[in-house]
Design a protein around this motif. Sequence first.
Motif, PDB file in Angstrom:
ATOM      1  N   LYS A 108     134.628 -66.084 -17.845  1.00  0.00           N
ATOM      2  CA  LYS A 108     133.358 -66.424 -18.669  1.00  0.00           C
ATOM      3  C   LYS A 108     132.245 -65.742 -18.039  1.00  0.00           C
ATOM      4  N   LEU A 109     131.770 -64.860 -18.644  1.00  0.00           N
ATOM      5  CA  LEU A 109     130.548 -64.014 -18.438  1.00  0.00           C
ATOM      6  C   LEU A 109     129.263 -64.926 -18.750  1.00  0.00           C
ATOM      7  N   HIS A 110     128.472 -64.882 -18.064  1.00  0.00           N
ATOM      8  CA  HIS A 110     127.042 -65.405 -18.261  1.00  0.00           C
ATOM      9  C   HIS A 110     126.005 -64.448 -18.307  1.00  0.00           C
ATOM     10  N   PRO A 111     124.864 -64.721 -19.063  1.00  0.00           N
ATOM     11  CA  PRO A 111     123.754 -64.083 -19.467  1.00  0.00           C
ATOM     12  C   PRO A 111     123.521 -63.022 -18.230  1.00  0.00           C
ATOM     13  N   GLY A 112     123.256 -61.811 -18.539  1.00  0.00           N
ATOM     14  CA  GLY A 112     122.813 -60.838 -17.603  1.00  0.00           C
ATOM     15  C   GLY A 112     123.972 -60.341 -16.593  1.00  0.00           C
ATOM     16  N   THR A 113     125.155 -60.885 -16.791  1.00  0.00           N
ATOM     17  CA  THR A 113     126.380 -60.423 -16.110  1.00  0.00           C
ATOM     18  C   THR A 113     127.100 -59.071 -16.526  1.00  0.00           C
ATOM     19  N   LEU A 114     127.437 -58.382 -15.566  1.00  0.00           N
ATOM     20  CA  LEU A 114     127.800 -56.756 -15.898  1.00  0.00           C
ATOM     21  C   LEU A 114     129.279 -56.769 -15.617  1.00  0.00           C
ATOM     22  N   LEU A 133     144.363 -53.379 -19.320  1.00  0.00           N
ATOM     23  CA  LEU A 133     144.126 -53.711 -20.892  1.00  0.00           C
ATOM     24  C   LEU A 133     143.289 -54.943 -20.887  1.00  0.00           C
ATOM     25  N   HIS A 134     142.191 -54.971 -21.849  1.00  0.00           N
ATOM     26  CA  HIS A 134     141.404 -56.172 -21.897  1.00  0.00           C
ATOM     27  C   HIS A 134     140.842 -56.090 -23.387  1.00  0.00           C
ATOM     28  N   GLY A 135     140.297 -57.329 -23.387  1.00  0.00           N
ATOM     29  CA  GLY A 135     139.902 -57.621 -24.808  1.00  0.00           C
ATOM     30  C   GLY A 135     138.903 -58.863 -24.709  1.00  0.00           C
ATOM     31  N   ARG A 136     138.744 -59.575 -25.883  1.00  0.00           N
ATOM     32  CA  ARG A 136     137.557 -60.557 -25.736  1.00  0.00           C
ATOM     33  C   ARG A 136     137.876 -61.597 -27.022  1.00  0.00           C
ATOM     34  N   SER A 137     137.451 -62.809 -26.862  1.00  0.00           N
ATOM     35  CA  SER A 137     137.533 -63.821 -27.672  1.00  0.00           C
ATOM     36  C   SER A 137     136.705 -63.436 -28.875  1.00  0.00           C
ATOM     37  N   SER A 138     136.834 -64.232 -30.178  1.00  0.00           N
ATOM     38  CA  SER A 138     136.131 -63.865 -31.181  1.00  0.00           C
ATOM     39  C   SER A 138     134.487 -64.473 -31.178  1.00  0.00           C
ATOM     40  N   ILE A 139     133.596 -63.993 -31.992  1.00  0.00           N
ATOM     41  CA  ILE A 139     132.324 -64.591 -31.776  1.00  0.00           C
ATOM     42  C   ILE A 139     132.312 -65.788 -32.777  1.00  0.00           C
ATOM     43  N   SER A 140     131.780 -66.909 -32.440  1.00  0.00           N
ATOM     44  CA  SER A 140     131.839 -67.861 -33.223  1.00  0.00           C
ATOM     45  C   SER A 140     130.506 -67.808 -34.319  1.00  0.00           C
ATOM     46  N   ALA A 141     130.694 -68.012 -35.551  1.00  0.00           N
ATOM     47  CA  ALA A 141     129.682 -68.205 -36.719  1.00  0.00           C
ATOM     48  C   ALA A 141     128.232 -68.814 -35.988  1.00  0.00           C
ATOM     49  N   GLY A 142     127.072 -68.035 -36.211  1.00  0.00           N
ATOM     50  CA  GLY A 142     126.054 -68.586 -35.584  1.00  0.00           C
ATOM     51  C   GLY A 142     125.636 -68.322 -34.206  1.00  0.00           C
ATOM     52  N   SER A 143     126.526 -67.578 -33.831  1.00  0.00           N
ATOM     53  CA  SER A 143     126.462 -67.140 -32.089  1.00  0.00           C
ATOM     54  C   SER A 143     125.300 -66.310 -32.021  1.00  0.00           C
ATOM     55  N   SER A 144     124.797 -66.416 -30.918  1.00  0.00           N
ATOM     56  CA  SER A 144     123.640 -65.504 -30.533  1.00  0.00           C
ATOM     57  C   SER A 144     124.212 -64.398 -29.574  1.00  0.00           C
ATOM     58  N   ARG A 145     125.536 -64.490 -29.147  1.00  0.00           N
ATOM     59  CA  ARG A 145     125.818 -63.478 -28.364  1.00  0.00           C
ATOM     60  C   ARG A 145     125.947 -62.017 -28.583  1.00  0.00           C
TER      61      ARG A 145
END
Length: 81
Positions: free
Chosen positions: A39-45, A54-66
């Motif tokens: 889990k990355l937090h704001p400002g994390t690189l 091999l990498h990926g990411r979860s989907s962005i939820s509707a209304g997310s500000s990510r």
Amino acid sequence: NTLDRDRMSLPREEVAPFYSAWHALCQEVRKGSNEAWLKLHPGTLIILNNRRVLHGRSSISAGSSRVLCGCYVSYEDYTSR
């Protein structure tokens, strides 16, 4: 990344074995025991070497500000410095 992709060039007799092996690889990759979630937090690189991970990411939820920003450094550029 389209800079690192190319067309597949296999002799006809190797196509079926390739896809069989590809299917087996995909099954292994999708096993939960082969996953690590971070889990990355704001400002994390996070910097990943696409040749090693091999990498990926979860989907962005509707209304997310990510916001996800990315950049790419080709292997040739990286090794030439």
